[in-house]
Design a protein around this motif. Structure first.
Motif, PDB file in Angstrom:
ATOM      1  N   GLY A  24      65.934 -12.944  -6.556  1.00 50.75           N
ATOM      2  CA  GLY A  24      65.826 -11.687  -5.517  1.00 50.75           C
ATOM      3  C   GLY A  24      67.067 -10.816  -5.231  1.00 50.75           C
ATOM      4  N   THR A  25      68.120 -11.747  -5.076  1.00 51.30           N
ATOM      5  CA  THR A  25      69.470 -11.048  -4.778  1.00 51.30           C
ATOM      6  C   THR A  25      69.832  -9.979  -5.756  1.00 51.30           C
ATOM      7  OG1 THR A  25      70.098 -12.981  -3.628  1.00 51.30           O
ATOM      8  CG2 THR A  25      71.849 -11.518  -4.418  1.00 51.30           C
ATOM      9  N   TRP A  26      69.689 -10.376  -6.963  1.00 51.46           N
ATOM     10  CA  TRP A  26      69.805  -9.561  -8.300  1.00 51.46           C
ATOM     11  C   TRP A  26      69.033  -8.194  -8.346  1.00 51.46           C
ATOM     12  CZ3 TRP A  26      66.556  -8.281 -12.732  1.00 51.46           C
ATOM     13  CH2 TRP A  26      67.129  -7.618 -13.600  1.00 51.46           C
ATOM     14  N   ALA A  27      67.744  -8.515  -7.902  1.00 53.13           N
ATOM     15  CA  ALA A  27      66.659  -7.274  -7.775  1.00 53.13           C
ATOM     16  C   ALA A  27      67.504  -6.418  -6.548  1.00 53.13           C
ATOM     17  CB  ALA A  27      65.492  -7.813  -7.719  1.00 53.13           C
ATOM     18  N   THR A  28      67.430  -7.163  -5.399  1.00 48.83           N
ATOM     19  CA  THR A  28      68.301  -6.289  -4.393  1.00 48.83           C
ATOM     20  C   THR A  28      69.248  -5.333  -4.408  1.00 48.83           C
ATOM     21  OG1 THR A  28      67.321  -7.988  -2.700  1.00 48.83           O
ATOM     22  CG2 THR A  28      68.879  -6.524  -1.719  1.00 48.83           C
ATOM     23  N   ALA A  29      70.403  -6.040  -5.331  1.00 47.87           N
ATOM     24  CA  ALA A  29      71.501  -5.260  -5.509  1.00 47.87           C
ATOM     25  C   ALA A  29      71.302  -4.202  -6.516  1.00 47.87           C
ATOM     26  CB  ALA A  29      72.335  -6.442  -6.113  1.00 47.87           C
TER      27      ALA A  29
ATOM     28  N   ALA B 133      77.823  13.735  -2.363  1.00 46.49           N
ATOM     29  CA  ALA B 133      79.335  14.152  -2.379  1.00 46.49           C
ATOM     30  C   ALA B 133      80.067  12.817  -2.063  1.00 46.49           C
ATOM     31  CB  ALA B 133      79.733  15.037  -1.034  1.00 46.49           C
ATOM     32  N   ASN B 134      79.376  11.893  -1.419  1.00 50.07           N
ATOM     33  CA  ASN B 134      79.968  10.524  -0.757  1.00 50.07           C
ATOM     34  C   ASN B 134      79.484   9.415  -1.814  1.00 50.07           C
ATOM     35  OD1 ASN B 134      81.913  11.767   1.240  1.00 50.07           O
ATOM     36  ND2 ASN B 134      79.969  11.874   2.436  1.00 50.07           N
ATOM     37  N   ASP B 135      79.011   9.822  -2.893  1.00 56.32           N
ATOM     38  CA  ASP B 135      78.041   8.731  -3.550  1.00 56.32           C
ATOM     39  C   ASP B 135      79.256   7.913  -4.283  1.00 56.32           C
ATOM     40  OD1 ASP B 135      76.261   7.336  -5.165  1.00 56.32           O
ATOM     41  OD2 ASP B 135      75.571   8.837  -6.263  1.00 56.32           O
ATOM     42  N   PRO B 136      79.016   6.351  -3.881  1.00 54.60           N
ATOM     43  CA  PRO B 136      80.076   5.468  -4.547  1.00 54.60           C
ATOM     44  C   PRO B 136      79.784   5.018  -5.898  1.00 54.60           C
ATOM     45  CG  PRO B 136      78.813   4.454  -3.037  1.00 54.60           C
ATOM     46  CD  PRO B 136      78.288   5.618  -2.980  1.00 54.60           C
ATOM     47  N   VAL B 137      78.515   5.397  -6.624  1.00 54.37           N
ATOM     48  CA  VAL B 137      78.003   4.913  -7.718  1.00 54.37           C
ATOM     49  C   VAL B 137      77.884   6.241  -8.530  1.00 54.37           C
ATOM     50  CG1 VAL B 137      76.105   3.705  -8.993  1.00 54.37           C
ATOM     51  CG2 VAL B 137      76.794   2.954  -6.515  1.00 54.37           C
ATOM     52  N   HIS B 138      78.162   6.073  -9.973  1.00 56.26           N
ATOM     53  CA  HIS B 138      78.189   7.298 -10.695  1.00 56.26           C
ATOM     54  C   HIS B 138      76.589   7.342 -10.936  1.00 56.26           C
ATOM     55  CE1 HIS B 138      82.250   8.305 -11.237  1.00 56.26           C
ATOM     56  NE2 HIS B 138      82.688   6.789 -11.329  1.00 56.26           N
ATOM     57  N   ARG B 139      76.131   8.605 -11.179  1.00 56.81           N
ATOM     58  CA  ARG B 139      74.713   8.860 -11.546  1.00 56.81           C
ATOM     59  C   ARG B 139      74.186   7.936 -12.767  1.00 56.81           C
ATOM     60  NH1 ARG B 139      70.840  13.071 -10.189  1.00 56.81           N
ATOM     61  NH2 ARG B 139      72.378  13.664  -8.474  1.00 56.81           N
ATOM     62  N   PRO B 140      74.943   7.975 -13.905  1.00 58.20           N
ATOM     63  CA  PRO B 140      74.344   7.230 -14.863  1.00 58.20           C
ATOM     64  C   PRO B 140      74.125   5.513 -14.669  1.00 58.20           C
ATOM     65  CG  PRO B 140      76.063   8.539 -15.631  1.00 58.20           C
ATOM     66  CD  PRO B 140      75.938   8.919 -14.284  1.00 58.20           C
ATOM     67  N   VAL B 141      75.038   5.026 -13.708  1.00 59.53           N
ATOM     68  CA  VAL B 141      74.964   3.702 -13.454  1.00 59.53           C
ATOM     69  C   VAL B 141      74.103   3.500 -12.729  1.00 59.53           C
ATOM     70  CG1 VAL B 141      76.263   1.753 -12.229  1.00 59.53           C
ATOM     71  CG2 VAL B 141      77.350   3.501 -13.620  1.00 59.53           C
ATOM     72  N   ALA B 142      73.633   4.466 -11.694  1.00 56.53           N
ATOM     73  CA  ALA B 142      72.435   4.115 -10.678  1.00 56.53           C
ATOM     74  C   ALA B 142      71.132   4.309 -11.494  1.00 56.53           C
ATOM     75  CB  ALA B 142      72.501   5.255  -9.630  1.00 56.53           C
ATOM     76  N   LEU B 143      70.932   5.396 -12.463  1.00 54.64           N
ATOM     77  CA  LEU B 143      69.942   5.378 -13.065  1.00 54.64           C
ATOM     78  C   LEU B 143      69.594   4.346 -14.068  1.00 54.64           C
ATOM     79  CD1 LEU B 143      70.130   9.171 -14.155  1.00 54.64           C
ATOM     80  CD2 LEU B 143      68.743   8.121 -12.706  1.00 54.64           C
ATOM     81  N   LEU B 144      70.678   3.691 -14.746  1.00 53.54           N
ATOM     82  CA  LEU B 144      70.447   2.504 -15.506  1.00 53.54           C
ATOM     83  C   LEU B 144      70.100   1.199 -14.636  1.00 53.54           C
ATOM     84  CD1 LEU B 144      70.576   1.085 -18.299  1.00 53.54           C
ATOM     85  CD2 LEU B 144      73.357   0.580 -17.404  1.00 53.54           C
ATOM     86  N   CYS B 145      70.496   1.159 -13.315  1.00 53.74           N
ATOM     87  CA  CYS B 145      70.074   0.014 -12.318  1.00 53.74           C
ATOM     88  C   CYS B 145      68.608   0.382 -12.090  1.00 53.74           C
ATOM     89  CB  CYS B 145      70.910   0.184 -11.360  1.00 53.74           C
ATOM     90  SG  CYS B 145      72.542  -0.453 -11.504  1.00 53.74           S
ATOM     91  N   GLY B 146      68.298   1.530 -11.754  1.00 52.25           N
ATOM     92  CA  GLY B 146      66.940   1.923 -11.403  1.00 52.25           C
ATOM     93  C   GLY B 146      65.889   1.591 -12.655  1.00 52.25           C
ATOM     94  N   LEU B 147      66.448   1.867 -13.987  1.00 51.47           N
ATOM     95  CA  LEU B 147      65.509   1.539 -15.185  1.00 51.47           C
ATOM     96  C   LEU B 147      65.571  -0.147 -15.131  1.00 51.47           C
ATOM     97  CD1 LEU B 147      66.496   4.281 -17.584  1.00 51.47           C
ATOM     98  CD2 LEU B 147      64.500   4.047 -16.343  1.00 51.47           C
ATOM     99  N   VAL B 148      66.337  -0.640 -15.164  1.00 47.99           N
ATOM    100  CA  VAL B 148      66.615  -2.330 -15.636  1.00 47.99           C
ATOM    101  C   VAL B 148      65.646  -2.899 -14.338  1.00 47.99           C
ATOM    102  CG1 VAL B 148      68.106  -4.261 -15.292  1.00 47.99           C
ATOM    103  CG2 VAL B 148      68.832  -2.328 -16.555  1.00 47.99           C
ATOM    104  N   LEU B 149      65.645  -2.168 -13.122  1.00 55.36           N
ATOM    105  CA  LEU B 149      64.759  -2.938 -12.046  1.00 55.36           C
ATOM    106  C   LEU B 149      63.231  -2.536 -12.503  1.00 55.36           C
ATOM    107  CD1 LEU B 149      64.667  -4.219  -9.268  1.00 55.36           C
ATOM    108  CD2 LEU B 149      64.994  -1.776  -8.243  1.00 55.36           C
TER     109      LEU B 149
END
Length: 59
Positions: free
Chosen positions: A4-9, A37-53
């Protein structure tokens, strides 16, 4: 508990890209441009996290 913690992250990391979609930003009453403009996470990393989730939810 660990899963659950992993999925939340992953969801929190993926939200930075989802929040930049104009329709989502208008519903959330924030600016997609300001979030980008204030995004702390690069777009490819965020997309990868979404795909893994998504893959883990389907699995």
């Amino acid at each position: 508990m660990a899963a659950g913690t992993w999925a939340t992250a992953l969801a929190l990391l993926a939200f930075t890209v989802v929040g930049q979609i104009p329709l989502v930003a208008s519903e959330g009453m924030w600016s997609a441009e300001a979030l980008a403009a204030n995004d702390p996470v690069h777009r490819p990393v965020a997309l990868l996290c979404g795909l893994v989730l998504l893959a883990s939810a389907v699995g």
